[in-house]
Design a protein around this motif. Sequence first.
Motif, short mmCIF file in Angstrom:
data_model
loop_
_atom_site.label_atom_id
_atom_site.label_comp_id
_atom_site.label_asym_id
_atom_site.label_seq_id
_atom_site.Cartn_x
_atom_site.Cartn_y
_atom_site.Cartn_z
N LEU A 4 41.11 47.60 39.74
CA LEU A 4 42.29 47.10 40.47
C LEU A 4 43.55 47.52 39.70
CD1 LEU A 4 41.13 43.30 40.64
CD2 LEU A 4 41.42 44.99 42.67
N TYR A 5 43.52 47.86 38.43
CA TYR A 5 44.72 48.50 37.79
C TYR A 5 45.19 49.81 38.50
CZ TYR A 5 47.77 50.55 34.15
OH TYR A 5 48.64 50.78 33.39
N ARG A 6 43.90 50.61 38.62
CA ARG A 6 44.20 51.93 39.10
C ARG A 6 44.76 51.98 40.48
NH1 ARG A 6 39.47 52.34 36.40
NH2 ARG A 6 38.02 52.30 38.22
N ALA A 7 44.33 51.23 41.40
CA ALA A 7 44.70 50.80 42.85
C ALA A 7 46.14 50.21 42.57
CB ALA A 7 43.60 49.91 43.71
N ASP A 48 47.23 43.50 42.38
CA ASP A 48 47.32 42.08 41.91
C ASP A 48 46.26 41.32 42.49
OD1 ASP A 48 47.84 39.95 40.14
OD2 ASP A 48 49.77 39.59 41.04
N ALA A 49 45.23 40.99 41.79
CA ALA A 49 44.18 40.05 42.56
C ALA A 49 44.50 38.65 42.72
CB ALA A 49 42.87 40.13 41.70
N GLU A 50 45.44 38.20 42.20
CA GLU A 50 46.10 36.85 42.27
C GLU A 50 47.02 36.86 43.33
OE1 GLU A 50 47.78 34.78 38.81
OE2 GLU A 50 46.05 35.54 37.60
N ALA A 51 47.69 37.85 43.38
CA ALA A 51 48.70 37.80 44.74
C ALA A 51 47.94 38.05 46.10
CB ALA A 51 49.92 39.00 44.39
N ALA A 73 42.16 42.65 47.12
CA ALA A 73 41.78 43.20 46.09
C ALA A 73 40.16 43.24 46.39
CB ALA A 73 41.89 42.08 44.97
N MET A 74 39.68 42.32 46.98
CA MET A 74 38.16 42.34 47.54
C MET A 74 37.70 43.66 48.14
SD MET A 74 36.76 38.49 48.36
CE MET A 74 38.31 38.19 49.46
#
Length: 95
Positions: A57-60, A63-66, A71-72
Amino acid sequence: MAREWLVALVVVVALLLITAMARRRRPPVGDELAAIFGEAPAPDPGPRARRWALGALYRAGVDAEADPVYAMRVLRQAEPRLSLAGARSLVAAVS
């Protein structure tokens, strides 16, 4: 007339049962993540799986929360063996 309805009802119920039985069975999410990331099976994602998910997720830049749905999607694109349930579990664990 009633006999035709009864026959039609039996046919519909039989088709529904056959469809339900033919559905693809998936292993539990913990077993799936354990197989992919080489961890012991557990109900929650292990540290390796969480670390990988955070890195992907960081590389992409996601923000999984946003945006958990995106994110999935990112996680499933990064690891094609990951099911939707596995991706959902990872996003929940890292957000």
